[in-house]
Design a protein around this motif. Structure first.
Motif, PDB file in Angstrom:
ATOM      1  N   UNK A   1       0.829  -1.200   0.000  1.00  0.00           N
ATOM      2  CA  UNK A   1       0.000   0.000   0.000  1.00  0.00           C
ATOM      3  C   UNK A   1       0.867   1.254   0.000  1.00  0.00           C
ATOM      4  N   UNK A   2       1.989   1.196   0.690  1.00  0.00           N
ATOM      5  CA  UNK A   2       2.884   2.354   0.739  1.00  0.00           C
ATOM      6  C   UNK A   2       3.428   2.675  -0.647  1.00  0.00           C
ATOM      7  N   UNK A   3       3.790   1.637  -1.400  1.00  0.00           N
ATOM      8  CA  UNK A   3       4.299   1.853  -2.757  1.00  0.00           C
ATOM      9  C   UNK A   3       3.208   2.418  -3.655  1.00  0.00           C
ATOM     10  N   UNK A   4       1.986   1.893  -3.530  1.00  0.00           N
ATOM     11  CA  UNK A   4       0.874   2.415  -4.327  1.00  0.00           C
ATOM     12  C   UNK A   4       0.588   3.872  -3.983  1.00  0.00           C
ATOM     13  N   UNK A   5       0.691   4.204  -2.709  1.00  0.00           N
ATOM     14  CA  UNK A   5       0.434   5.578  -2.284  1.00  0.00           C
ATOM     15  C   UNK A   5       1.434   6.534  -2.916  1.00  0.00           C
ATOM     16  N   UNK A   6       2.699   6.109  -3.000  1.00  0.00           N
ATOM     17  CA  UNK A   6       3.733   6.973  -3.597  1.00  0.00           C
ATOM     18  C   UNK A   6       3.488   7.198  -5.089  1.00  0.00           C
ATOM     19  N   UNK A   7       2.971   6.195  -5.779  1.00  0.00           N
ATOM     20  CA  UNK A   7       2.790   6.319  -7.232  1.00  0.00           C
ATOM     21  C   UNK A   7       1.403   6.854  -7.615  1.00  0.00           C
ATOM     22  N   UNK A   8       0.422   6.687  -6.716  1.00  0.00           N
ATOM     23  CA  UNK A   8      -0.954   7.019  -7.062  1.00  0.00           C
ATOM     24  C   UNK A   8      -1.475   8.283  -6.379  1.00  0.00           C
ATOM     25  N   UNK A   9      -0.679   8.952  -5.561  1.00  0.00           N
ATOM     26  CA  UNK A   9      -1.228  10.018  -4.730  1.00  0.00           C
ATOM     27  C   UNK A   9      -1.835  11.146  -5.566  1.00  0.00           C
ATOM     28  N   UNK A  10      -1.247  11.436  -6.711  1.00  0.00           N
ATOM     29  CA  UNK A  10      -1.784  12.514  -7.535  1.00  0.00           C
ATOM     30  C   UNK A  10      -3.175  12.161  -8.069  1.00  0.00           C
ATOM     31  N   UNK A  11      -3.340  10.908  -8.527  1.00  0.00           N
ATOM     32  CA  UNK A  11      -4.651  10.474  -9.017  1.00  0.00           C
ATOM     33  C   UNK A  11      -5.670  10.462  -7.890  1.00  0.00           C
ATOM     34  N   UNK A  12      -5.234  10.087  -6.687  1.00  0.00           N
ATOM     35  CA  UNK A  12      -6.135  10.092  -5.537  1.00  0.00           C
ATOM     36  C   UNK A  12      -6.603  11.509  -5.204  1.00  0.00           C
ATOM     37  N   UNK A  13      -5.700  12.471  -5.288  1.00  0.00           N
ATOM     38  CA  UNK A  13      -6.072  13.865  -5.026  1.00  0.00           C
ATOM     39  C   UNK A  13      -7.075  14.351  -6.067  1.00  0.00           C
ATOM     40  N   UNK A  14      -6.820  14.037  -7.350  1.00  0.00           N
ATOM     41  CA  UNK A  14      -7.751  14.443  -8.417  1.00  0.00           C
ATOM     42  C   UNK A  14      -9.109  13.794  -8.193  1.00  0.00           C
ATOM     43  N   UNK A  15      -9.110  12.520  -7.799  1.00  0.00           N
ATOM     44  CA  UNK A  15     -10.366  11.832  -7.497  1.00  0.00           C
ATOM     45  C   UNK A  15     -11.140  12.591  -6.428  1.00  0.00           C
TER      46      UNK A  15
ATOM     47  N   UNK B   1      -1.303   1.946   8.257  1.00  0.00           N
ATOM     48  CA  UNK B   1      -1.199   3.401   8.118  1.00  0.00           C
ATOM     49  C   UNK B   1      -1.269   3.814   6.649  1.00  0.00           C
ATOM     50  N   UNK B   2      -0.542   3.088   5.798  1.00  0.00           N
ATOM     51  CA  UNK B   2      -0.550   3.405   4.370  1.00  0.00           C
ATOM     52  C   UNK B   2      -1.929   3.151   3.761  1.00  0.00           C
TER      53      UNK B   2
END
Length: 576
Positions: free
Chosen positions: A165-179, A219-220
């Protein structure tokens, strides 16, 4: 040596041709301006103009916070570009449709699936219907927001590989913010955004089921889920904060507020002598309310006078109810607000809030003294439950689904603008036009309109595409649902027996189907209890879902069955 066609270049060329052709046809359909619709079209135009002039939403009244401002903000941003509103709406929609189609291509590893989805989405028949895609109402934007939210949900929760989950958070955080930002914008555009929640939860649930080692990753995982919620909250809170600074109330919509719902619920809890469908506050209930509450008595001049007649006539006319007994429930919520305004309690947000609370408290005390005259305490906009609502909702939901499948059987058409010339000029200025002429407008040679052969050709193409896609949808949507249900049985059995999650494609198809089911049932419930809802304007946000249902099911099933087919072919080869 002959040059071979590059599949990648061919794919992008087809996508571009489809998109440009759709936009070219769409521009043959000018705005159908309904300038007398002061609670809908005109309200959005006025609020966009007020924001642009630095007046936020104008002077406070019963309409100020009655509807979300997401569409008015979009209209204002578009006004600054100088582009026609309907051009920008359709361009945004096409960009969203392309994004969804490319996401499907990535998930299914099929460019053909992407082209099929994009073709159906690009030529969405409802866009060429004056009473839906032609009006200056929120649905023209809402379809893009809805499809974009679904696409971002797929990209955030279905496409990522099952790494930490931590690795996904690092790569996906921008898409999550846009979502999150899109979700916040979606929430402040219309009031019934909860209908898309089941689809988003389904996609999120798939992501959660794939996570491993929760003890070290919790946490992640929480951060991954909380980030879009935080971004959405920022959008909503920003609007609430401005409303608090300007009007003294920290909210973005009155219909979601506890004080309005308490006042509304207080009036609708009073018993009726005779139950009537769609009637929430008949004459006998009003008389009881006047006896119980001084606040209710302040509303008597409106409800017993000429003020109520406009809403009574509007509701009965639209529902074709005759004889016309009372204000019907779909219009009562607006009549109630008008009555409070006429009583002088919409001079400020604090005054209206205090009035609704006083009304609720006085009715509560009256009901405590006369319990036989009241239902249990209510703080909701839902009508009091009636024993026939379940059957009625199911029947109405089936009728709504049939309308969605057939797309209302409405051909492409253009309709004259309506209303006062002054307000039509406001429409033209804020939307950057063009508007259809009014019915009595004459061209330079006496014609109602003067169309070029180009526009006639575009109208003919739109009508041909509408007819073809409608015929396809009539059979494709029910068929797609049958296939999805069969697939779902096998997917659930696989999950129970083999402890194996269904394929990602099944979760995507189920999210699309879930959105259709939720909104269809919601509209069916409204049709059965409150207001005529079986129409293409209310179904407009679902049309993209219904159009892509067949291709996503078809290619999803192919991907699911491909391992079984490969093993069968291998076994057959070995047998030879």
């Amino acid at each position: 040596m002959k040059n071979r066609i590059n599949p990648t270049s061919l794919f992008w060329s087809c996508m571009a041709v489809i998109g440009l052709l759709s936009l070219w046809i769409r521009m043959a359909f000018p705005i159908h301006a309904v300038s007398w619709a002061s609670y809908d079209d005109l309200l959005f135009v006025r609020q966009a103009a007020d924001i642009g002039l630095g007046n936020w939403l104008g002077d406070y009244s019963n309409l100020t916070l009655s509807k979300g401002i997401g569409y008015s903000l979009f209209m204002l941003a578009n006004h600054a570009t100088g582009l026609p509103l309907k051009f920008s709406e359709h361009a945004l929609y096409l960009a969203t449709a392309a994004y969804f189609s490319l996401t499907i291509a990535q998930l299914y590893r099929s460019r053909a699936a992407a082209l099929a989805c994009f073709f159906l989405l690009a030529f969405i028949p409802t866009a060429w219907v004056a009473g839906a895609g032609g009006r200056v109402v929120r649905e023209g934007l809402y379809i893009s927001q809805t499809l974009l939210l679904l696409t971002l949900g797929i990209r955030c929760w279905v496409l990522p590989h099952a790494v930490s989950a931590a690795s996904q958070l690092r790569t996906q955080w921008q898409t999550l913010v846009v979502l999150g930002l899109v979700a916040g914008w979606f929430w402040i555009t219309r009031e019934e955004g909860v209908w898309l929640v089941p689809s988003m939860l389904l996609l999120m649930g798939y992501w959660l089921l794939r996570q491993v080692d929760w003890r070290t990753q919790w946490r992640a995982i929480l951060a991954f889920l909380a980030l879009p919620l935080f971004a959405a909250s920022l959008v909503v809170m920003a609007v609430n904060t401005v409303n608090y600074a300007v009007y003294g109330t920290f909210r973005n919509n009155d219909f979601r507020s506890s004080d309005y719902q308490a006042g509304y619920g207080a009036l609708t809890r009073i018993r009726h002598d005779n139950w009537q469908r769609y009637v929430l506050f008949p004459k006998d209930a009003r008389e009881r309310a006047y006896e119980m509450s001084s606040a209710a008595r302040e509303l008597k001049p409106f409800f017993e006078g000429s003020g109520a007649q406009r809403w009574l006539a509007a509701g009965c006319s639209q529902t074709q109810t005759s004889p016309c007994p009372e204000i019907l429930s779909g219009w009562f919520m607006w009549a109630f607000r008008d009555s409070v305004a006429e009583a002088g309690h919409y001079n400020s947000a604090r005054d209206s809030r205090a009035f609704y609370r006083r009304l609720s408290a006085e009715i509560e005390e009256g009901c405590r003294q006369r319990p036989g005259d009241c239902l249990p305490m209510r703080k909701t906009l839902l009508p009091p439950w009636h024993e026939g609502y379940v059957t009625d909702t199911l029947n109405a939901s089936w009728a709504v689904f049939q309308t969605l499948a057939t797309l209302g059987k409405i051909p492409a058409y253009i309709q004259p603008s309506e209303g006062d010339t002054k307000y039509l000029a406001l429409f033209d200025a804020v939307t950057n036009g063009p508007l259809t002429p009014t019915a009595d407008a004459k061209g330079a040679w006496g014609e109602h309109t003067l169309k070029s052969p180009r526009d006639e050709l575009r109208l003919q193409w739109a009508q041909a595409l509408t007819t073809g896609i409608t015929a396809l949808s009539t059979y494709a949507l029910p068929l797609a649902f049958v296939v999805w249900l069969i697939w779902s049985v096998f997917a659930v059995l696989q999950m129970l027996c083999k402890r194996k999650l269904p394929a990602p494609a099944w979760w995507v198809v189920s999210a699309v189907a879930g959105g259709i089911i939720t909104r269809v049932v919601l509209l069916g419930f409204l049709e059965a209890t409150s207001i005529p809802s079986n129409n293409m304007l209310y179904l407009f946000p679902l049309v993209p879902f219904s159009l892509v249902m067949l291709p996503v099911v078809f290619w999803g099933m192919l991907r699911w069955l491909s391992p079984f087919l490969s093993r069968s072919e291998s076994a057959a080869s070995m047998a030879k």
